[in-house]
Design a protein around this motif. Structure first.
Motif, mmCIF file in Angstrom:
data_model
loop_
_atom_site.group_PDB
_atom_site.id
_atom_site.type_symbol
_atom_site.label_atom_id
_atom_site.label_comp_id
_atom_site.label_asym_id
_atom_site.label_seq_id
_atom_site.Cartn_x
_atom_site.Cartn_y
_atom_site.Cartn_z
ATOM 1 N N SER A 294 24.430 22.493 8.900
ATOM 2 C CA SER A 294 24.897 22.006 7.605
ATOM 3 C C SER A 294 25.136 20.495 7.660
ATOM 4 O O SER A 294 25.065 19.881 8.719
ATOM 5 C CB SER A 294 26.188 22.731 7.197
ATOM 6 N N SER B 120 20.627 17.602 -0.745
ATOM 7 C CA SER B 120 19.384 18.320 -0.420
ATOM 8 C C SER B 120 18.189 17.368 -0.412
ATOM 9 O O SER B 120 17.337 17.421 0.490
ATOM 10 C CB SER B 120 19.121 19.411 -1.475
ATOM 11 N N TYR C 212 17.690 25.835 2.614
ATOM 12 C CA TYR C 212 18.413 26.298 1.434
ATOM 13 C C TYR C 212 18.858 25.058 0.688
ATOM 14 O O TYR C 212 19.600 24.228 1.243
ATOM 15 C CB TYR C 212 19.632 27.131 1.842
ATOM 16 N N ASN C 213 18.424 24.917 -0.558
ATOM 17 C CA ASN C 213 18.736 23.680 -1.262
ATOM 18 C C ASN C 213 18.538 23.841 -2.762
ATOM 19 O O ASN C 213 18.253 24.945 -3.258
ATOM 20 C CB ASN C 213 17.940 22.518 -0.668
ATOM 21 N N LEU D 89 21.329 23.598 3.646
ATOM 22 C CA LEU D 89 21.549 24.343 4.883
ATOM 23 C C LEU D 89 20.171 24.501 5.509
ATOM 24 O O LEU D 89 19.248 24.990 4.845
ATOM 25 C CB LEU D 89 22.149 25.707 4.551
ATOM 26 N N ALA E 77 26.352 30.275 4.763
ATOM 27 C CA ALA E 77 26.898 28.917 4.851
ATOM 28 C C ALA E 77 28.419 28.969 4.816
ATOM 29 O O ALA E 77 29.013 29.265 3.786
ATOM 30 C CB ALA E 77 26.394 28.083 3.679
ATOM 31 N N GLU F 18 17.929 26.339 8.256
ATOM 32 C CA GLU F 18 17.891 27.455 9.202
ATOM 33 C C GLU F 18 16.683 27.286 10.107
ATOM 34 O O GLU F 18 15.545 27.218 9.624
ATOM 35 C CB GLU F 18 17.824 28.784 8.443
ATOM 36 N N TYR G 163 25.265 34.029 -0.175
ATOM 37 C CA TYR G 163 25.143 32.679 0.383
ATOM 38 C C TYR G 163 26.336 32.331 1.274
ATOM 39 O O TYR G 163 26.173 31.670 2.308
ATOM 40 C CB TYR G 163 24.979 31.636 -0.728
ATOM 41 N N VAL H 169 25.051 23.240 -0.054
ATOM 42 C CA VAL H 169 23.662 22.930 0.291
ATOM 43 C C VAL H 169 23.614 21.453 0.655
ATOM 44 O O VAL H 169 24.485 20.701 0.202
ATOM 45 C CB VAL H 169 22.689 23.202 -0.889
ATOM 46 N N ARG I 110 21.810 27.878 12.141
ATOM 47 C CA ARG I 110 21.952 27.221 10.842
ATOM 48 C C ARG I 110 22.748 25.925 10.971
ATOM 49 O O ARG I 110 23.789 25.887 11.627
ATOM 50 C CB ARG I 110 22.639 28.167 9.849
ATOM 51 N N GLN J 52 34.304 27.347 9.079
ATOM 52 C CA GLN J 52 33.296 26.865 10.031
ATOM 53 C C GLN J 52 33.753 27.062 11.479
ATOM 54 O O GLN J 52 32.991 27.522 12.322
ATOM 55 C CB GLN J 52 32.993 25.392 9.765
ATOM 56 N N HIS K 41 25.789 29.335 -4.948
ATOM 57 C CA HIS K 41 26.345 28.967 -3.641
ATOM 58 C C HIS K 41 27.714 29.611 -3.410
ATOM 59 O O HIS K 41 28.213 29.630 -2.295
ATOM 60 C CB HIS K 41 26.454 27.446 -3.524
#
Lengths: 213, 213
Positions: free
Chosen positions: A64, A12, A4-5, A54, A47, A56, A43, A52, A62, B145, A38
Protein backbone atom coordinates in the motif's frame (compact mmCIF):
# COMPACT_ATOMS: atom_id res chain seq x y z
CA UNK A 1 0.62 -8.02 -10.68
CA UNK A 2 -2.79 -6.57 -9.87
CA UNK A 3 -3.39 -2.89 -9.19
CA UNK A 4 -6.51 -2.13 -7.18
CA UNK A 5 -7.24 1.46 -8.05
CA UNK A 6 -9.69 4.09 -9.26
CA UNK A 7 -9.42 6.21 -12.38
CA UNK A 8 -9.86 9.50 -10.52
CA UNK A 9 -7.69 8.69 -7.48
CA UNK A 10 -4.53 10.68 -7.89
CA UNK A 11 -2.57 8.33 -5.65
CA UNK A 12 -3.59 5.53 -8.06
CA UNK A 13 -2.60 7.68 -11.04
CA UNK A 14 0.92 8.08 -9.58
CA UNK A 15 1.46 4.32 -9.53
CA UNK A 16 -0.06 3.85 -12.99
CA UNK A 17 2.51 6.33 -14.33
CA UNK A 18 5.39 4.48 -12.66
CA UNK A 19 4.17 1.13 -14.05
CA UNK A 20 3.81 2.65 -17.52
CA UNK A 21 7.26 4.29 -17.42
CA UNK A 22 8.76 0.92 -16.57
CA UNK A 23 6.67 -0.85 -19.21
CA UNK A 24 5.21 -3.30 -16.68
CA UNK A 25 1.97 -5.14 -17.39
CA UNK A 26 -0.66 -5.50 -14.68
CA UNK A 27 -4.31 -6.35 -14.15
CA UNK A 28 -6.38 -3.22 -13.57
CA UNK A 29 -8.90 -3.91 -10.78
CA UNK A 30 -11.28 -0.96 -10.37
CA UNK A 31 -12.44 0.04 -6.87
CA UNK A 32 -15.20 2.63 -7.16
CA UNK A 33 -14.35 5.14 -4.41
CA UNK A 34 -17.29 7.44 -5.11
CA UNK A 35 -19.65 4.46 -4.57
CA UNK A 36 -17.75 3.52 -1.38
CA UNK A 37 -16.49 0.15 -2.67
CA UNK A 38 -13.27 0.65 -0.67
CA UNK A 39 -15.31 0.50 2.53
CA UNK A 40 -17.02 -2.79 1.72
CA UNK A 41 -15.96 -6.00 3.44
CA UNK A 42 -14.46 -7.61 0.33
CA UNK A 43 -11.97 -4.77 -0.09
CA UNK A 44 -11.34 -4.29 3.63
CA UNK A 45 -10.15 -7.91 3.74
CA UNK A 46 -7.50 -7.04 1.16
CA UNK A 47 -6.46 -3.55 2.23
CA UNK A 48 -5.93 -2.99 5.95
CA UNK A 49 -5.97 0.76 5.42
CA UNK A 50 -9.02 0.67 3.11
CA UNK A 51 -7.23 2.86 0.58
CA UNK A 52 -6.26 2.69 -3.07
CA UNK A 53 -3.89 2.07 -4.71
CA UNK A 54 -3.06 -1.44 -3.56
CA UNK A 55 -0.53 -3.47 -5.53
CA UNK A 56 -0.83 -7.24 -5.31
CA UNK A 57 2.25 -9.16 -6.41
CA UNK A 58 2.00 -12.53 -8.15
CA UNK A 59 2.79 -14.33 -4.87
CA UNK A 60 -0.14 -12.57 -3.16
CA UNK A 61 1.94 -10.00 -1.23
CA UNK A 62 0.05 -6.73 -1.04
CA UNK A 63 1.66 -3.28 -0.89
CA UNK A 64 0.00 0.00 0.00
CA UNK A 65 0.86 3.72 -0.15
CA UNK A 66 1.75 5.09 -3.56
CA UNK A 67 5.27 6.37 -2.84
CA UNK A 68 6.20 3.13 -1.05
CA UNK A 69 4.88 1.17 -4.06
CA UNK A 70 6.83 3.31 -6.53
CA UNK A 71 10.07 2.90 -4.56
CA UNK A 72 9.45 -0.86 -4.40
CA UNK A 73 8.91 -1.02 -8.16
CA UNK A 74 12.09 1.00 -8.66
CA UNK A 75 14.08 -1.42 -6.52
CA UNK A 76 12.57 -4.55 -8.11
CA UNK A 77 12.63 -3.24 -11.72
CA UNK A 78 15.50 -0.74 -11.83
CA UNK A 79 15.17 0.41 -15.46
CA UNK A 80 14.36 3.15 -16.25
CA UNK A 81 15.30 4.51 -12.82
CA UNK A 82 12.73 6.71 -11.04
CA UNK A 83 15.22 7.77 -8.37
CA UNK A 84 18.72 9.17 -8.99
CA UNK A 85 21.82 7.09 -8.22
CA UNK A 86 23.17 9.49 -5.54
CA UNK A 87 21.83 10.04 -2.02
CA UNK A 88 21.40 13.81 -2.42
CA UNK A 89 19.54 13.36 -5.70
CA UNK A 90 17.24 10.80 -4.09
CA UNK A 91 16.64 13.17 -1.18
CA UNK A 92 15.59 15.90 -3.63
CA UNK A 93 13.23 13.62 -5.55
CA UNK A 94 11.71 12.31 -2.31
CA UNK A 95 11.32 15.82 -0.87
CA UNK A 96 9.54 17.09 -3.99
CA UNK A 97 7.32 14.01 -4.02
CA UNK A 98 6.47 14.52 -0.35
CA UNK A 99 5.72 18.21 -1.01
CA UNK A 100 2.78 16.91 -3.03
CA UNK A 101 1.93 13.78 -1.05
CA UNK A 102 2.23 15.30 2.44
CA UNK A 103 1.49 19.00 1.94
CA UNK A 104 -1.22 19.23 -0.73
CA UNK A 105 -3.04 16.02 -1.56
CA UNK A 106 -4.16 14.77 1.90
CA UNK A 107 -5.95 18.00 2.78
CA UNK A 108 -8.12 17.62 -0.33
CA UNK A 109 -8.74 13.91 -0.09
CA UNK A 110 -12.28 12.65 -0.75
CA UNK A 111 -12.89 11.82 2.91
CA UNK A 112 -11.78 15.29 4.01
CA UNK A 113 -14.10 16.93 1.46
CA UNK A 114 -16.91 14.70 2.74
CA UNK A 115 -16.22 15.85 6.32
CA UNK A 116 -16.37 19.48 5.16
CA UNK A 117 -19.74 19.09 3.46
CA UNK A 118 -21.22 16.32 5.65
CA UNK A 119 -20.11 16.94 9.24
CA UNK A 120 -19.34 20.66 8.99
CA UNK A 121 -22.24 21.40 6.57
CA UNK A 122 -20.10 23.78 4.51
CA UNK A 123 -21.52 24.79 1.13
CA UNK A 124 -20.07 23.86 -2.27
CA UNK A 125 -18.36 27.23 -2.82
CA UNK A 126 -16.60 27.12 0.55
CA UNK A 127 -15.46 23.55 -0.13
CA UNK A 128 -14.15 24.47 -3.58
CA UNK A 129 -12.33 27.53 -2.18
CA UNK A 130 -10.71 25.22 0.39
CA UNK A 131 -9.60 22.87 -2.39
CA UNK A 132 -8.13 25.59 -4.55
CA UNK A 133 -6.41 27.28 -1.61
CA UNK A 134 -4.36 24.21 -0.70
CA UNK A 135 -3.51 23.32 -4.28
CA UNK A 136 -2.45 26.86 -5.10
CA UNK A 137 -0.36 27.54 -1.98
CA UNK A 138 1.17 24.06 -2.25
CA UNK A 139 2.11 24.50 -5.90
CA UNK A 140 3.59 27.95 -5.18
CA UNK A 141 5.88 26.29 -2.62
CA UNK A 142 6.65 23.58 -5.18
CA UNK A 143 7.55 26.23 -7.76
CA UNK A 144 9.92 27.96 -5.30
CA UNK A 145 11.67 24.64 -4.77
CA UNK A 146 12.06 23.99 -8.49
CA UNK A 147 13.33 27.57 -9.01
CA UNK A 148 16.23 26.92 -6.64
CA UNK A 149 17.46 24.10 -8.88
CA UNK A 150 19.24 24.36 -12.21
CA UNK A 151 16.90 24.30 -15.24
CA UNK A 152 15.70 20.80 -16.07
CA UNK A 153 13.15 19.18 -18.36
CA UNK A 154 11.51 17.21 -15.54
CA UNK A 155 11.30 17.90 -11.79
CA UNK A 156 14.87 16.69 -11.25
CA UNK A 157 17.09 16.27 -14.28
CA UNK A 158 16.25 15.26 -17.82
CA UNK A 159 14.48 11.96 -17.20
CA UNK A 160 11.19 11.46 -15.36
CA UNK A 161 11.45 10.56 -11.67
CA UNK A 162 9.06 9.69 -8.85
CA UNK A 163 8.53 13.45 -8.34
CA UNK A 164 6.97 13.71 -11.82
CA UNK A 165 4.70 10.73 -11.02
CA UNK A 166 3.42 12.78 -8.08
CA UNK A 167 3.23 16.21 -9.72
CA UNK A 168 1.16 15.35 -12.79
CA UNK A 169 -1.87 13.87 -10.96
CA UNK A 170 -1.86 16.89 -8.63
CA UNK A 171 -2.07 19.23 -11.62
CA UNK A 172 -4.98 17.18 -13.00
CA UNK A 173 -6.76 17.61 -9.64
CA UNK A 174 -6.05 21.33 -9.62
CA UNK A 175 -7.47 21.70 -13.12
CA UNK A 176 -10.59 19.73 -12.22
CA UNK A 177 -11.38 22.29 -9.50
CA UNK A 178 -10.43 25.27 -11.70
CA UNK A 179 -7.43 26.21 -9.60
CA UNK A 180 -5.47 29.11 -11.14
CA UNK A 181 -2.20 27.68 -12.43
CA UNK A 182 -0.65 30.87 -13.81
CA UNK A 183 2.74 32.13 -12.59
CA UNK A 184 4.13 28.61 -12.14
CA UNK A 185 6.46 28.41 -15.15
CA UNK A 186 8.81 25.68 -13.95
CA UNK A 187 6.02 23.51 -12.58
CA UNK A 188 3.79 23.81 -15.63
CA UNK A 189 6.77 23.36 -17.96
CA UNK A 190 7.47 20.04 -16.28
CA UNK A 191 3.79 19.10 -16.53
CA UNK A 192 3.80 19.77 -20.29
CA UNK A 193 7.01 17.79 -20.76
CA UNK A 194 5.53 14.84 -18.88
CA UNK A 195 2.25 14.89 -20.79
CA UNK A 196 4.21 14.66 -24.05
CA UNK A 197 5.28 11.15 -22.98
CA UNK A 198 3.13 8.11 -23.87
CA UNK A 199 3.46 6.69 -20.31
CA UNK A 200 1.72 9.71 -18.78
CA UNK A 201 -0.94 9.72 -21.50
CA UNK A 202 -1.66 6.05 -20.98
CA UNK A 203 -1.97 6.40 -17.20
CA UNK A 204 -4.32 9.39 -17.15
CA UNK A 205 -7.89 9.04 -15.85
CA UNK A 206 -9.56 9.33 -19.26
CA UNK A 207 -7.51 6.36 -20.53
CA UNK A 208 -8.61 4.08 -17.65
CA UNK A 209 -11.10 1.23 -18.16
CA UNK A 210 -13.33 2.52 -15.32
CA UNK A 211 -13.32 6.15 -16.55
CA UNK A 212 -16.57 8.10 -16.25
CA UNK A 213 -16.86 11.55 -17.77
CA UNK B 1 24.89 19.59 10.69
CA UNK B 2 22.23 22.10 11.68
CA UNK B 3 18.60 21.17 12.23
CA UNK B 4 16.16 24.05 11.85
CA UNK B 5 13.15 22.90 13.82
CA UNK B 6 10.56 23.55 16.50
CA UNK B 7 10.03 21.61 19.69
CA UNK B 8 6.32 21.00 19.04
CA UNK B 9 6.53 20.26 15.31
CA UNK B 10 6.01 16.56 14.97
CA UNK B 11 7.79 16.47 11.60
CA UNK B 12 10.83 17.94 13.43
CA UNK B 13 10.44 15.40 16.23
CA UNK B 14 10.66 12.56 13.66
CA UNK B 15 14.08 13.75 12.47
CA UNK B 16 15.33 14.39 16.02
CA UNK B 17 14.53 10.74 16.84
CA UNK B 18 16.41 9.50 13.76
CA UNK B 19 19.45 11.66 14.61
CA UNK B 20 19.37 10.43 18.22
CA UNK B 21 19.02 6.76 17.21
CA UNK B 22 22.09 7.16 15.01
CA UNK B 23 23.98 9.06 17.72
CA UNK B 24 24.62 12.04 15.42
CA UNK B 25 25.46 15.47 16.85
CA UNK B 26 23.86 18.58 15.37
CA UNK B 27 23.19 22.22 16.10
CA UNK B 28 19.60 22.80 17.17
CA UNK B 29 18.32 25.98 15.51
CA UNK B 30 14.84 26.85 16.81
CA UNK B 31 12.24 28.30 14.42
CA UNK B 32 9.23 29.47 16.40
CA UNK B 33 6.26 28.35 14.28
CA UNK B 34 3.61 29.71 16.61
CA UNK B 35 5.21 33.18 16.31
CA UNK B 36 5.41 32.77 12.51
CA UNK B 37 9.22 32.81 12.30
CA UNK B 38 9.05 30.32 9.41
CA UNK B 39 7.27 32.96 7.32
CA UNK B 40 9.89 35.67 7.88
CA UNK B 41 12.34 36.57 5.12
CA UNK B 42 15.42 35.20 6.88
CA UNK B 43 13.92 31.73 7.01
CA UNK B 44 12.26 31.90 3.58
CA UNK B 45 15.74 32.47 2.11
CA UNK B 46 16.84 29.16 3.60
CA UNK B 47 13.75 27.03 3.13
CA UNK B 48 11.99 27.26 -0.23
CA UNK B 49 8.94 25.53 1.22
CA UNK B 50 8.94 27.60 4.42
CA UNK B 51 8.60 24.45 6.51
CA UNK B 52 10.47 22.76 9.33
CA UNK B 53 12.42 20.59 9.70
CA UNK B 54 15.27 21.68 7.47
CA UNK B 55 18.59 19.88 7.72
CA UNK B 56 21.68 21.85 6.69
CA UNK B 57 24.76 19.76 6.01
CA UNK B 58 28.26 21.01 6.79
CA UNK B 59 28.80 21.94 3.12
CA UNK B 60 25.68 24.12 3.17
CA UNK B 61 23.38 21.71 1.29
CA UNK B 62 19.87 21.93 2.70
CA UNK B 63 17.35 19.09 2.81
CA UNK B 64 13.63 19.31 3.50
CA UNK B 65 10.76 16.91 4.24
CA UNK B 66 11.19 14.69 7.27
CA UNK B 67 10.94 11.26 5.57
CA UNK B 68 13.34 12.33 2.81
CA UNK B 69 15.77 13.56 5.49
CA UNK B 70 15.51 10.32 7.47
CA UNK B 71 16.15 8.20 4.36
CA UNK B 72 19.14 10.43 3.51
CA UNK B 73 20.56 10.00 7.01
CA UNK B 74 20.03 6.25 6.74
CA UNK B 75 21.94 6.14 3.46
CA UNK B 76 24.77 8.39 4.66
CA UNK B 77 25.05 6.87 8.17
CA UNK B 78 23.86 3.26 7.76
CA UNK B 79 24.18 2.12 11.41
CA UNK B 80 21.86 1.43 13.12
CA UNK B 81 19.64 0.90 10.06
CA UNK B 82 16.24 2.59 10.04
CA UNK B 83 15.09 0.67 6.96
CA UNK B 84 15.25 -3.13 6.52
CA UNK B 85 17.75 -4.69 4.11
CA UNK B 86 15.07 -6.22 1.81
CA UNK B 87 12.79 -4.41 -0.65
CA UNK B 88 9.55 -5.80 0.83
CA UNK B 89 10.60 -4.81 4.35
CA UNK B 90 11.46 -1.33 3.15
CA UNK B 91 8.08 -1.09 1.41
CA UNK B 92 6.35 -2.02 4.69
CA UNK B 93 8.29 0.55 6.71
CA UNK B 94 7.66 3.24 4.12
CA UNK B 95 3.95 2.41 3.87
CA UNK B 96 3.49 2.60 7.66
CA UNK B 97 5.45 5.86 7.75
CA UNK B 98 3.31 7.29 4.97
CA UNK B 99 0.14 6.17 6.78
CA UNK B 100 1.10 8.75 9.38
CA UNK B 101 2.76 11.36 7.17
CA UNK B 102 0.19 11.32 4.34
CA UNK B 103 -3.04 10.21 6.02
CA UNK B 104 -3.08 11.78 9.50
CA UNK B 105 -0.59 14.55 10.12
CA UNK B 106 -1.21 16.93 7.17
CA UNK B 107 -4.91 17.28 7.91
CA UNK B 108 -4.07 18.53 11.41
CA UNK B 109 -1.16 20.77 10.49
CA UNK B 110 -0.96 24.20 12.14
CA UNK B 111 -1.87 26.02 8.92
CA UNK B 112 -4.93 23.82 8.40
CA UNK B 113 -6.11 24.45 11.97
CA UNK B 114 -5.59 28.19 11.36
CA UNK B 115 -7.75 28.00 8.23
CA UNK B 116 -10.48 26.24 10.23
CA UNK B 117 -10.56 28.90 12.94
CA UNK B 118 -9.50 31.93 10.87
CA UNK B 119 -11.08 31.61 7.42
CA UNK B 120 -13.94 29.25 8.28
CA UNK B 121 -14.57 30.81 11.73
CA UNK B 122 -15.14 27.43 13.33
CA UNK B 123 -15.16 27.33 17.12
CA UNK B 124 -12.58 25.63 19.33
CA UNK B 125 -14.71 22.54 20.01
CA UNK B 126 -15.36 21.94 16.32
CA UNK B 127 -11.65 22.34 15.58
CA UNK B 128 -10.68 19.94 18.35
CA UNK B 129 -13.27 17.38 17.19
CA UNK B 130 -11.76 17.62 13.69
CA UNK B 131 -8.29 17.00 15.11
CA UNK B 132 -9.32 13.99 17.16
CA UNK B 133 -11.37 12.52 14.31
CA UNK B 134 -8.41 12.32 11.93
CA UNK B 135 -5.98 11.07 14.55
CA UNK B 136 -8.38 8.40 15.78
CA UNK B 137 -9.49 7.09 12.36
CA UNK B 138 -5.88 7.22 11.12
CA UNK B 139 -4.55 5.29 14.10
CA UNK B 140 -7.32 2.69 13.76
CA UNK B 141 -6.15 2.09 10.17
CA UNK B 142 -2.55 1.96 11.46
CA UNK B 143 -3.56 -0.64 14.08
CA UNK B 144 -5.24 -2.80 11.42
CA UNK B 145 -2.02 -2.73 9.41
CA UNK B 146 0.13 -3.72 12.40
CA UNK B 147 -2.34 -6.50 13.27
CA UNK B 148 -1.78 -8.14 9.88
CA UNK B 149 1.92 -8.52 10.66
CA UNK B 150 3.55 -11.02 13.01
CA UNK B 151 4.03 -9.74 16.58
CA UNK B 152 6.99 -7.39 16.91
CA UNK B 153 8.45 -5.08 19.52
CA UNK B 154 8.51 -2.08 17.17
CA UNK B 155 6.41 -1.25 14.09
CA UNK B 156 8.39 -3.65 11.91
CA UNK B 157 10.66 -6.16 13.64
CA UNK B 158 12.61 -5.88 16.84
CA UNK B 159 14.66 -2.77 16.15
CA UNK B 160 13.30 0.78 15.67
CA UNK B 161 12.73 1.87 12.07
CA UNK B 162 11.62 5.01 10.27
CA UNK B 163 8.01 3.97 10.98
CA UNK B 164 8.63 4.31 14.73
CA UNK B 165 10.17 7.77 14.15
CA UNK B 166 6.83 8.73 12.56
CA UNK B 167 4.46 6.99 14.95
CA UNK B 168 5.73 8.36 18.25
CA UNK B 169 5.30 12.09 17.44
CA UNK B 170 1.79 11.36 16.13
CA UNK B 171 0.87 9.74 19.47
CA UNK B 172 2.24 12.82 21.29
CA UNK B 173 -0.02 15.01 19.12
CA UNK B 174 -3.01 12.79 19.78
CA UNK B 175 -2.43 12.96 23.52
CA UNK B 176 -2.08 16.75 23.42
CA UNK B 177 -5.59 17.00 21.97
CA UNK B 178 -7.01 14.32 24.31
CA UNK B 179 -7.67 11.84 21.51
CA UNK B 180 -8.95 8.50 22.84
CA UNK B 181 -6.14 5.98 22.36
CA UNK B 182 -7.87 2.89 23.78
CA UNK B 183 -8.32 -0.28 21.71
CA UNK B 184 -5.01 0.18 19.88
CA UNK B 185 -2.93 -2.52 21.60
CA UNK B 186 -0.28 -3.05 18.93
CA UNK B 187 0.16 0.66 18.25
CA UNK B 188 0.38 1.68 21.89
CA UNK B 189 2.62 -1.29 22.69
CA UNK B 190 5.07 -0.01 20.07
CA UNK B 191 4.78 3.50 21.50
CA UNK B 192 5.66 2.26 25.01
CA UNK B 193 8.59 0.23 23.68
CA UNK B 194 9.93 3.28 21.84
CA UNK B 195 9.58 5.60 24.81
CA UNK B 196 11.66 3.18 26.88
CA UNK B 197 14.63 4.06 24.65
CA UNK B 198 16.89 7.03 25.49
CA UNK B 199 16.85 8.27 21.85
CA UNK B 200 13.08 8.84 21.92
CA UNK B 201 13.27 10.43 25.39
CA UNK B 202 16.02 12.80 24.28
CA UNK B 203 14.14 13.85 21.12
CA UNK B 204 10.76 14.59 22.73
CA UNK B 205 9.42 18.16 22.89
CA UNK B 206 9.96 18.61 26.65
CA UNK B 207 13.68 17.82 26.22
CA UNK B 208 14.18 20.49 23.51
CA UNK B 209 16.02 23.76 24.20
CA UNK B 210 13.08 25.83 22.88
CA UNK B 211 10.44 23.93 24.89
CA UNK B 212 7.60 25.98 26.37
CA UNK B 213 5.12 24.33 28.73
Amino acid sequence: MKLYNYFRSSASFRVRIALALKGLDYDYVPVHLAKGEHRQAAYADLAADGLVPLLELDDGTRLSQSMAIIEFLDERYPEPALLPPDALGRARVRALSQSIACEIHPINNLRVLKYLSGTLKLDEDTKNAWYRHWVRTGLEAFERQLSQQPPSRYCVGDTPSMADCLLVPQIFNGQRFNTPLDGLPRTMGVFEACMALPAFQKAQPSACPDFEA
